[in-house]
Design a protein around this motif. Structure first.
Motif, PDB file in Angstrom:
ATOM      1  N   ARG A  76       0.401  -0.898   0.540  1.00 49.44           N
ATOM      2  CA  ARG A  76      -0.595   0.104  -0.308  1.00 49.44           C
ATOM      3  C   ARG A  76       0.810   0.957   0.000  1.00 49.44           C
ATOM      4  NH1 ARG A  76      -2.664  -4.050  -0.967  1.00 49.44           N
ATOM      5  NH2 ARG A  76      -4.092  -4.799   0.989  1.00 49.44           N
ATOM      6  N   ARG A  77       1.983   1.136   0.652  1.00 52.91           N
ATOM      7  CA  ARG A  77       3.113   2.130   0.881  1.00 52.91           C
ATOM      8  C   ARG A  77       4.182   2.275   0.086  1.00 52.91           C
ATOM      9  NH1 ARG A  77       4.765   1.744   6.149  1.00 52.91           N
ATOM     10  NH2 ARG A  77       5.431   3.908   5.519  1.00 52.91           N
ATOM     11  N   GLY A  78       4.711   0.597  -0.377  1.00 49.23           N
ATOM     12  CA  GLY A  78       5.680   0.772  -1.170  1.00 49.23           C
ATOM     13  C   GLY A  78       6.967   0.871  -0.480  1.00 49.23           C
ATOM     14  N   VAL A  79       6.527   0.183   1.324  1.00 46.53           N
ATOM     15  CA  VAL A  79       7.846   0.426   2.687  1.00 46.53           C
ATOM     16  C   VAL A  79       8.893  -1.286   2.445  1.00 46.53           C
ATOM     17  CG1 VAL A  79       7.934   1.436   4.517  1.00 46.53           C
ATOM     18  CG2 VAL A  79       7.053   2.910   2.892  1.00 46.53           C
ATOM     19  N   VAL A  80       9.563  -1.912   2.413  1.00 45.16           N
ATOM     20  CA  VAL A  80       9.794  -2.888   3.474  1.00 45.16           C
ATOM     21  C   VAL A  80       9.402  -2.269   4.824  1.00 45.16           C
ATOM     22  CG1 VAL A  80      11.596  -4.442   3.959  1.00 45.16           C
ATOM     23  CG2 VAL A  80      11.979  -2.434   1.673  1.00 45.16           C
ATOM     24  N   LYS A  96       8.929   3.135  -2.700  1.00 44.88           N
ATOM     25  CA  LYS A  96       8.215   3.768  -3.716  1.00 44.88           C
ATOM     26  C   LYS A  96       8.258   5.281  -3.680  1.00 44.88           C
ATOM     27  CE  LYS A  96       3.422   5.263  -4.228  1.00 44.88           C
ATOM     28  NZ  LYS A  96       2.840   5.163  -5.181  1.00 44.88           N
ATOM     29  N   ASP A  97       8.012   5.707  -2.755  1.00 41.98           N
ATOM     30  CA  ASP A  97       8.360   7.933  -2.888  1.00 41.98           C
ATOM     31  C   ASP A  97      10.402   8.033  -3.724  1.00 41.98           C
ATOM     32  OD1 ASP A  97       6.070   7.959  -1.293  1.00 41.98           O
ATOM     33  OD2 ASP A  97       7.014   8.537   0.489  1.00 41.98           O
ATOM     34  N   THR A  98      11.109   6.739  -3.753  1.00 43.41           N
ATOM     35  CA  THR A  98      11.944   7.194  -3.393  1.00 43.41           C
ATOM     36  C   THR A  98      12.307   7.094  -4.468  1.00 43.41           C
ATOM     37  OG1 THR A  98      13.261   6.707  -1.639  1.00 43.41           O
ATOM     38  CG2 THR A  98      14.692   6.344  -3.310  1.00 43.41           C
ATOM     39  N   VAL A 109       4.664  -1.429  -5.569  1.00 45.49           N
ATOM     40  CA  VAL A 109       5.858  -2.173  -5.169  1.00 45.49           C
ATOM     41  C   VAL A 109       5.153  -3.603  -4.653  1.00 45.49           C
ATOM     42  CG1 VAL A 109       7.806  -2.377  -3.829  1.00 45.49           C
ATOM     43  CG2 VAL A 109       7.495  -0.035  -4.316  1.00 45.49           C
ATOM     44  N   ALA A 110       6.075  -4.266  -4.738  1.00 46.06           N
ATOM     45  CA  ALA A 110       5.138  -5.317  -4.191  1.00 46.06           C
ATOM     46  C   ALA A 110       6.351  -7.063  -3.657  1.00 46.06           C
ATOM     47  CB  ALA A 110       4.082  -6.674  -5.254  1.00 46.06           C
ATOM     48  N   ASN A 111       5.611  -8.079  -3.151  1.00 47.67           N
ATOM     49  CA  ASN A 111       6.861  -8.702  -2.576  1.00 47.67           C
ATOM     50  C   ASN A 111       7.021  -9.947  -3.957  1.00 47.67           C
ATOM     51  OD1 ASN A 111       6.560 -11.939  -1.894  1.00 47.67           O
ATOM     52  ND2 ASN A 111       7.926 -10.838  -0.384  1.00 47.67           N
ATOM     53  N   ASP A 112       8.988 -10.607  -4.408  1.00 50.46           N
ATOM     54  CA  ASP A 112       8.783 -10.680  -5.188  1.00 50.46           C
ATOM     55  C   ASP A 112       8.256 -12.134  -5.373  1.00 50.46           C
ATOM     56  OD1 ASP A 112       9.490 -11.800  -2.931  1.00 50.46           O
ATOM     57  OD2 ASP A 112      12.088 -11.803  -3.746  1.00 50.46           O
TER      58      ASP A 112
END
Length: 306
Positions: A76-80, A96-98, A109-112
């Protein structure tokens, strides 16, 4: 008119990049180590440099960037949100933000392992299926679940973490996550190698074990059989929960059709209630190294603001 996207697949040792069109075809690809200096250089810095170099060669007009990343990814946030084991400096990284700031493009971004499954659904062995369990067997166990045509993500995008349900919770091997008896401690290729060592076999990796079995080594065959039993029992439990049409097996060992996929399929079907076995297919994944970056673009197409 066809559009082009950048797929980025960030793994524990390397980042893979690919230009992907809107049919799922990879037009150009590259790869770079992220562990070249023992992670002293932050992983996302390496990824950004790799993207800049890749795009500079023949600058494409991009419609967006889809990222597949190792670890527990808050999509949702694109964060690890978390990791298992030793992957320094990765938790809390704002992918995501970077990347959106750096490249001025929309990013998802999603899990591999989820992306591996989506790649296969879009352009690989799971094309046309609506209910699929994808499991990748490697150093650990990754997974993804497609149910009713939708990726199961849970509340934060962390869902489908197949490696960490407890198969031997009371008497099992300690896991890198801190728990005991996780599926990945029994179904990963590292578990196969551990089994060979316990049996007194000097076989250092999965390839050597499969070669020994193919050459008629009975002790190696017994170790392999026990390992396939463990994989099958975990998958049988998941079949009873999700009632899939297809189980897709990824990872380097999935190329072993006769010695792994065929016996695994038989064991899973024999371990589930008869109605669940009807029509159940078990196959090897098809896209290999491209699956993650192709799936990352498919995730982008489904989730990016239009």
């Amino acid at each position: 008119m066809s559009r082009t996207y950048l797929g980025v697949d960030i793994g524990g040792t390397a980042v893979k990049l690919g230009l992907v069109d809107d049919s799922g075809a990879v037009l150009r690809r590259a790869e770079r180590s992220v562990s070249f200096d023992g992670y002293k250089t932050p992983i996302l810095d390496t990824v950004q440099a790799a993207i800049r170099d890749f795009l500079a060669q023949d600058p494409p007009a991009l419609a967006g960037i889809g990222v597949s990343a190792t670890g527990q990814i808050d999509s949702r946030r694109g964060v690890v949100a978390g990791t298992c084991g030793n992957f320094p400096g990765w938790i809390g990284v704002e992918i995501k933000d970077t990347l959106e700031r750096e490249f001025n493009l929309p990013v998802t971004v999603a899990n591999d392992a989820n992306c591996m499954l989506l790649g296969e659904v879009w352009a690989g062995a799971a094309k046309g299926y609506t209910d699929v369990i994808g499991v990748t067997l490697g150093t650990g166990v990754g997974g993804g679940i497609l149910t009713g045509g939708h990726l199961l993500e849970g509340a934060r995008g962390l869902g489908g973490e197949l490696g960490h349900f407890r198969l031997h919770a009371l008497d099992g091997v300690t896991c890198t996550c801190g728990a005991i008896g996780c599926y990945e401690r029994y179904a990963a290729t590292t578990a196969l190698v551990r089994g060979a060592k316990s049996a007194g076999l000097e076989l250092p990796d999965g390839r050597a074990i499969f070669e020994a079995v193919a050459a008629g080594n009975a002790r190696a065959a017994a170790v392999l059989d026990r390992w396939i039993d463990e994989i099958a029992q975990g998958l049988a439990g998941l079949v009873h929960i999700f009632n899939p049409q297809l189980i897709l097996v990824g990872g380097g060992v999935s190329a072993q059709q006769t010695l792994l996929i065929d016996p695994l399929a038989e064991k899973v079907r024999n371990s589930v209630m008869p109605a669940f076995a009807q029509g159940l297919e078990i196959q090897a994944a098809a896209l290999q190294n491209d699956a993650g970056l192709v799936g990352a673009v498919y995730y982008f197409l489904q989730n990016a603001p239009q």
